[in-house]
Design a protein around this motif. Structure first.
Motif, PDB file in Angstrom:
ATOM      1  N   TYR A  57       0.944  -1.013  -0.055  1.00  0.00           N
ATOM      2  CA  TYR A  57      -0.109  -0.101  -0.125  1.00  0.00           C
ATOM      3  C   TYR A  57       0.969   1.182   0.074  1.00  0.00           C
ATOM      4  O   TYR A  57       1.856   1.483   0.841  1.00  0.00           O
ATOM      5  CB  TYR A  57      -0.910   0.045   1.126  1.00  0.00           C
ATOM      6  N   ILE A  58       0.649   2.206  -0.859  1.00  0.00           N
ATOM      7  CA  ILE A  58       1.317   3.174  -0.990  1.00  0.00           C
ATOM      8  C   ILE A  58       0.389   4.733  -0.291  1.00  0.00           C
ATOM      9  O   ILE A  58      -0.337   4.828  -0.792  1.00  0.00           O
ATOM     10  CB  ILE A  58       1.875   3.888  -2.669  1.00  0.00           C
ATOM     11  N   LEU A  73       6.385   0.163   4.309  1.00  0.00           N
ATOM     12  CA  LEU A  73       6.503  -0.967   5.101  1.00  0.00           C
ATOM     13  C   LEU A  73       5.869  -0.980   6.306  1.00  0.00           C
ATOM     14  O   LEU A  73       5.754   0.084   6.948  1.00  0.00           O
ATOM     15  CB  LEU A  73       8.174  -1.069   5.372  1.00  0.00           C
ATOM     16  N   ASP A  74       5.370  -1.992   6.898  1.00  0.00           N
ATOM     17  CA  ASP A  74       4.521  -1.985   8.189  1.00  0.00           C
ATOM     18  C   ASP A  74       5.865  -1.903   9.556  1.00  0.00           C
ATOM     19  O   ASP A  74       7.095  -2.285   9.338  1.00  0.00           O
ATOM     20  CB  ASP A  74       3.934  -3.265   8.226  1.00  0.00           C
ATOM     21  N   THR A  75       5.389  -1.463  10.681  1.00  0.00           N
ATOM     22  CA  THR A  75       5.945  -1.422  11.716  1.00  0.00           C
ATOM     23  C   THR A  75       5.475  -2.286  12.826  1.00  0.00           C
ATOM     24  O   THR A  75       4.339  -2.953  12.697  1.00  0.00           O
ATOM     25  CB  THR A  75       6.556  -0.176  12.098  1.00  0.00           C
ATOM     26  N   GLU A  76       6.129  -2.298  13.949  1.00  0.00           N
ATOM     27  CA  GLU A  76       5.548  -2.999  15.287  1.00  0.00           C
ATOM     28  C   GLU A  76       4.124  -2.254  15.616  1.00  0.00           C
ATOM     29  O   GLU A  76       3.447  -2.709  16.285  1.00  0.00           O
ATOM     30  CB  GLU A  76       6.331  -3.197  16.217  1.00  0.00           C
ATOM     31  N   ASN A  77       4.125  -1.077  15.313  1.00  0.00           N
ATOM     32  CA  ASN A  77       3.022   0.018  15.480  1.00  0.00           C
ATOM     33  C   ASN A  77       1.780  -0.285  14.363  1.00  0.00           C
ATOM     34  O   ASN A  77       2.377   0.480  13.208  1.00  0.00           O
ATOM     35  CB  ASN A  77       3.170   1.220  15.949  1.00  0.00           C
ATOM     36  N   ASP A  78       0.783  -0.759  14.329  1.00  0.00           N
ATOM     37  CA  ASP A  78      -0.262  -0.697  13.339  1.00  0.00           C
ATOM     38  C   ASP A  78      -0.581   0.483  12.854  1.00  0.00           C
ATOM     39  O   ASP A  78      -0.756   0.708  11.522  1.00  0.00           O
ATOM     40  CB  ASP A  78      -1.375  -1.441  13.524  1.00  0.00           C
ATOM     41  N   ALA A  79      -0.399   1.680  13.510  1.00  0.00           N
ATOM     42  CA  ALA A  79      -0.841   3.006  13.114  1.00  0.00           C
ATOM     43  C   ALA A  79       0.226   3.669  12.458  1.00  0.00           C
ATOM     44  O   ALA A  79       0.127   4.934  12.043  1.00  0.00           O
ATOM     45  CB  ALA A  79      -1.229   3.956  14.368  1.00  0.00           C
ATOM     46  N   VAL A  80       1.671   3.201  12.281  1.00  0.00           N
ATOM     47  CA  VAL A  80       2.664   3.584  11.789  1.00  0.00           C
ATOM     48  C   VAL A  80       3.325   2.839  10.686  1.00  0.00           C
ATOM     49  O   VAL A  80       3.371   1.641  11.031  1.00  0.00           O
ATOM     50  CB  VAL A  80       3.805   3.972  12.764  1.00  0.00           C
ATOM     51  N   ARG A  81       3.570   3.353   9.484  1.00  0.00           N
ATOM     52  CA  ARG A  81       4.210   2.917   8.588  1.00  0.00           C
ATOM     53  C   ARG A  81       5.454   3.613   8.064  1.00  0.00           C
ATOM     54  O   ARG A  81       5.671   4.681   8.553  1.00  0.00           O
ATOM     55  CB  ARG A  81       3.355   2.581   7.438  1.00  0.00           C
ATOM     56  N   VAL A  82       6.425   2.907   7.300  1.00  0.00           N
ATOM     57  CA  VAL A  82       7.807   3.449   6.917  1.00  0.00           C
ATOM     58  C   VAL A  82       7.693   3.667   5.599  1.00  0.00           C
ATOM     59  O   VAL A  82       7.122   2.832   4.549  1.00  0.00           O
ATOM     60  CB  VAL A  82       8.854   2.672   7.212  1.00  0.00           C
ATOM     61  N   VAL A  83       7.914   4.792   4.989  1.00  0.00           N
ATOM     62  CA  VAL A  83       7.962   5.089   3.324  1.00  0.00           C
ATOM     63  C   VAL A  83       9.463   5.057   3.036  1.00  0.00           C
ATOM     64  O   VAL A  83      10.371   5.915   3.661  1.00  0.00           O
ATOM     65  CB  VAL A  83       7.141   6.439   3.158  1.00  0.00           C
ATOM     66  N   LEU A  84       9.694   4.317   1.933  1.00  0.00           N
ATOM     67  CA  LEU A  84      11.035   4.139   1.521  1.00  0.00           C
ATOM     68  C   LEU A  84      11.335   4.961   0.338  1.00  0.00           C
ATOM     69  O   LEU A  84      10.458   4.594  -0.981  1.00  0.00           O
ATOM     70  CB  LEU A  84      11.698   2.868   1.382  1.00  0.00           C
ATOM     71  N   ASN A  88      17.692   6.407  -0.944  1.00  0.00           N
ATOM     72  CA  ASN A  88      18.305   5.796   0.242  1.00  0.00           C
ATOM     73  C   ASN A  88      17.580   6.538   1.396  1.00  0.00           C
ATOM     74  O   ASN A  88      18.469   6.651   2.514  1.00  0.00           O
ATOM     75  CB  ASN A  88      19.488   5.747   0.197  1.00  0.00           C
ATOM     76  N   LYS A  89      16.493   7.267   1.502  1.00  0.00           N
ATOM     77  CA  LYS A  89      16.210   7.939   2.524  1.00  0.00           C
ATOM     78  C   LYS A  89      14.707   7.126   2.833  1.00  0.00           C
ATOM     79  O   LYS A  89      14.087   6.586   2.097  1.00  0.00           O
ATOM     80  CB  LYS A  89      15.767   9.497   2.341  1.00  0.00           C
ATOM     81  N   TRP A  90      14.202   7.526   4.390  1.00  0.00           N
ATOM     82  CA  TRP A  90      13.006   6.787   4.743  1.00  0.00           C
ATOM     83  C   TRP A  90      12.366   7.956   5.618  1.00  0.00           C
ATOM     84  O   TRP A  90      13.099   8.654   6.307  1.00  0.00           O
ATOM     85  CB  TRP A  90      13.244   5.717   5.300  1.00  0.00           C
ATOM     86  N   LYS A  91      10.965   7.784   5.873  1.00  0.00           N
ATOM     87  CA  LYS A  91      10.393   8.576   7.018  1.00  0.00           C
ATOM     88  C   LYS A  91       9.338   7.798   7.495  1.00  0.00           C
ATOM     89  O   LYS A  91       8.492   6.833   6.619  1.00  0.00           O
ATOM     90  CB  LYS A  91       9.838   9.964   6.484  1.00  0.00           C
ATOM     91  N   TYR A  92       8.782   8.167   8.776  1.00  0.00           N
ATOM     92  CA  TYR A  92       7.436   7.293   9.253  1.00  0.00           C
ATOM     93  C   TYR A  92       6.312   8.361   8.855  1.00  0.00           C
ATOM     94  O   TYR A  92       6.396   9.399   8.636  1.00  0.00           O
ATOM     95  CB  TYR A  92       7.520   7.521  10.652  1.00  0.00           C
ATOM     96  N   ILE A  93       5.087   7.686   8.607  1.00  0.00           N
ATOM     97  CA  ILE A  93       4.009   8.083   8.202  1.00  0.00           C
ATOM     98  C   ILE A  93       2.741   7.412   9.184  1.00  0.00           C
ATOM     99  O   ILE A  93       3.067   6.381   9.489  1.00  0.00           O
ATOM    100  CB  ILE A  93       3.407   8.033   6.807  1.00  0.00           C
ATOM    101  N   THR A 137       4.673  11.726  11.624  1.00  0.00           N
ATOM    102  CA  THR A 137       3.499  11.068  11.513  1.00  0.00           C
ATOM    103  C   THR A 137       2.423  12.152  11.753  1.00  0.00           C
ATOM    104  O   THR A 137       1.012  11.795  11.307  1.00  0.00           O
ATOM    105  CB  THR A 137       3.567   9.945  12.255  1.00  0.00           C
ATOM    106  N   GLN A 138       2.463  13.230  11.967  1.00  0.00           N
ATOM    107  CA  GLN A 138       1.407  14.153  12.228  1.00  0.00           C
ATOM    108  C   GLN A 138       1.719  15.573  11.550  1.00  0.00           C
ATOM    109  O   GLN A 138       2.836  16.038  11.552  1.00  0.00           O
ATOM    110  CB  GLN A 138       1.108  14.176  13.713  1.00  0.00           C
ATOM    111  N   GLY A 139       0.473  16.049  11.215  1.00  0.00           N
ATOM    112  CA  GLY A 139       0.495  17.461  10.460  1.00  0.00           C
ATOM    113  C   GLY A 139       0.264  18.357  11.410  1.00  0.00           C
ATOM    114  O   GLY A 139      -0.562  18.368  12.483  1.00  0.00           O
ATOM    115  N   TYR A 140       0.255  19.856  11.147  1.00  0.00           N
ATOM    116  CA  TYR A 140      -0.155  20.889  11.640  1.00  0.00           C
ATOM    117  C   TYR A 140      -0.463  22.092  10.608  1.00  0.00           C
ATOM    118  O   TYR A 140       0.316  22.230   9.727  1.00  0.00           O
ATOM    119  CB  TYR A 140       0.957  21.381  12.586  1.00  0.00           C
ATOM    120  N   HIS A 141      -1.337  23.045  11.081  1.00  0.00           N
ATOM    121  CA  HIS A 141      -1.705  24.151  10.271  1.00  0.00           C
ATOM    122  C   HIS A 141      -2.074  24.917  11.207  1.00  0.00           C
ATOM    123  O   HIS A 141      -3.065  24.759  11.974  1.00  0.00           O
ATOM    124  CB  HIS A 141      -2.643  23.872   9.126  1.00  0.00           C
ATOM    125  N   CYS A 142      -1.808  26.305  11.356  1.00  0.00           N
ATOM    126  CA  CYS A 142      -2.549  27.456  11.971  1.00  0.00           C
ATOM    127  C   CYS A 142      -3.860  27.587  11.575  1.00  0.00           C
ATOM    128  O   CYS A 142      -4.115  27.710  10.303  1.00  0.00           O
ATOM    129  CB  CYS A 142      -1.651  28.440  11.816  1.00  0.00           C
TER     130      CYS A 142
END
Length: 355
Positions: A57-58, A73-84, A88-93, A137-142
């Motif tokens: 799932y993208i 990629l899935d992680t141990e936390n179902d609410a968090v995934r890793v984007v590759l 060669n960089k990655w971030k959590y979403i 994993t979280q966004g913000y907007h004024c």
């Protein structure tokens, strides 16, 4: 190409933490010291890799900054995934599907009751709570960028509590969701808020948006940070077009300016230590908007009184009786206004209030 594929395969073997912080993509080359299972190394052909990626799932709700997404990629936390990414960089979403099903949006939930936390035992609340406001994993907007009304800030004014912050605006200006979350209330509030939207967020906070001219979201609707949820106005008990914005935790109000620099539209911090002492003892009563009208009337009265004041710069030969006749007042009144006696010697160059 074979070397890049090997790097990706090596990364897949790493056990990822369930809690993360930071919004800067990380370099996956730091993880290559972990032993790699032979089964992973067998996925060494382009065809095998592409076949595996088809089933992944993208996530599309994050800013890739122009980078090519290779995999999620899935992680141990179902609410968090890793984007590759392809560099060669990655971030959590955050997996928003999991967040939507969280019991956070079931406990003390009401689409009509403004403060549904009567059953919550606030006495058991710790003296401080760490709240993640923004990470990768979280966004913000004024909600609205502007200079707060000086007499519409959080706290006591003339002994009357003000539970939020007032941001002057023009009717029809866009109002934004501060964080992602689910709309708990979207209705006209007869208690003074007028058109009101209340959103409960992933971090447990609730934000209130009052006096709107229009509500553009419905109760139970999921919104992302930055979505336009309504238009500014002056509905309800309002002294003019402005956004009445509140931040609450379990129904307890605290100063929104502890979180947001409204003039610059920036979040003050990414991790917020909410102390019990920040909470307002009057918050369960909500906002008494009659107080805003009383404050405004008192402001006008004070302004009129200030404008009516008269001052006189003392000249050689001036006496209190002479000044009383000149300004149609009395010596006793001049003395009371200035805290002096009738025998006080007037010194040239100094200023006296005469009205």
């Amino acid at each position: 190409m074979r070397r890049n594929i090997l790097k990706i395969c090596l990364f897949l073997s790493v056990t990822l933490p369930s809690t993360v912080r930071g919004d800067v993509p990380h370099d996956i080359r730091d993880t290559t010291s972990v032993p790699t299972p032979a089964a992973t190394l067998r996925a060494d052909s382009i065809a095998a890799l592409n076949e595996r990626l088809k089933r992944k799932y993208i996530e599309s709700t994050f800013d890739t900054a122009g980078l090519t997404v290779i995999d999620t990629l899935d992680t141990e936390n179902d609410a968090v995934r890793v984007v590759l990414f392809g560099n060669n960089k990655w971030k959590y979403i955050r997996n928003r599907e999991v967040a939507r099903d969280s019991t956070l949006y079931e406990r003390c939930w009401s689409n009509t009751t403004l403060f549904p936390y009567q059953q919550a035992d606030l006495a058991q609340m710790p003296f401080s709570v760490v709240i993640e406001l923004v990470d990768s994993t979280q966004g913000y907007h004024c909600p609205y960028t502007g200079t707060p009304n000086p007499r519409g800030r959080f706290g006591l004014r003339r002994g009357r509590p003000h539970q939020g912050i007032d941001l002057p605006l023009r009717t029809g200006d866009s109002i934004y969701a501060t964080f992602s979350g689910r709309v708990r209330i979207s209705q006209y509030n007869g208690g003074g808020y007028g058109n009101l939207i209340v959103i409960r967020h992933d971090n447990g906070l609730e934000t209130y948006y009052g006096h709107l001219s229009e509500r553009l979201v419905e109760a139970n609707q999921w919104v992302e940070a930055g979505d336009v949820i309504g238009l500014g106005g002056s509905t309800g008990r309002s002294t003019g077009p402005h956004l009445h914005f509140e931040t609450r935790y379990y129904g307890q109000a605290f100063d929104p300016e502890r979180l947001i620099d409204f003039e610059r539209g920036l979040l003050c911090r990414e991790t917020f230590l909410l102390k019990k002492s920040f909470l307002n003892i009057y918050s369960k009563a909500g906002q008494n908007f009659e107080d805003e009208f009383i404050n405004e009337e008192e402001d006008r009265r004070e302004a009129a009184e200030l404008a009516a004041r008269r001052y006189h710069r003392i000249r050689p030969g001036d006496t209190l009786s002479h000044l009383a006749v000149k300004y149609h007042t009395t010596v006793r009144s001049i003395c009371a206004l200035n805290g002096i006696k009738s025998t006080t010697i007037l010194r040239p160059g100094r200023t006296l209030r005469v009205r």
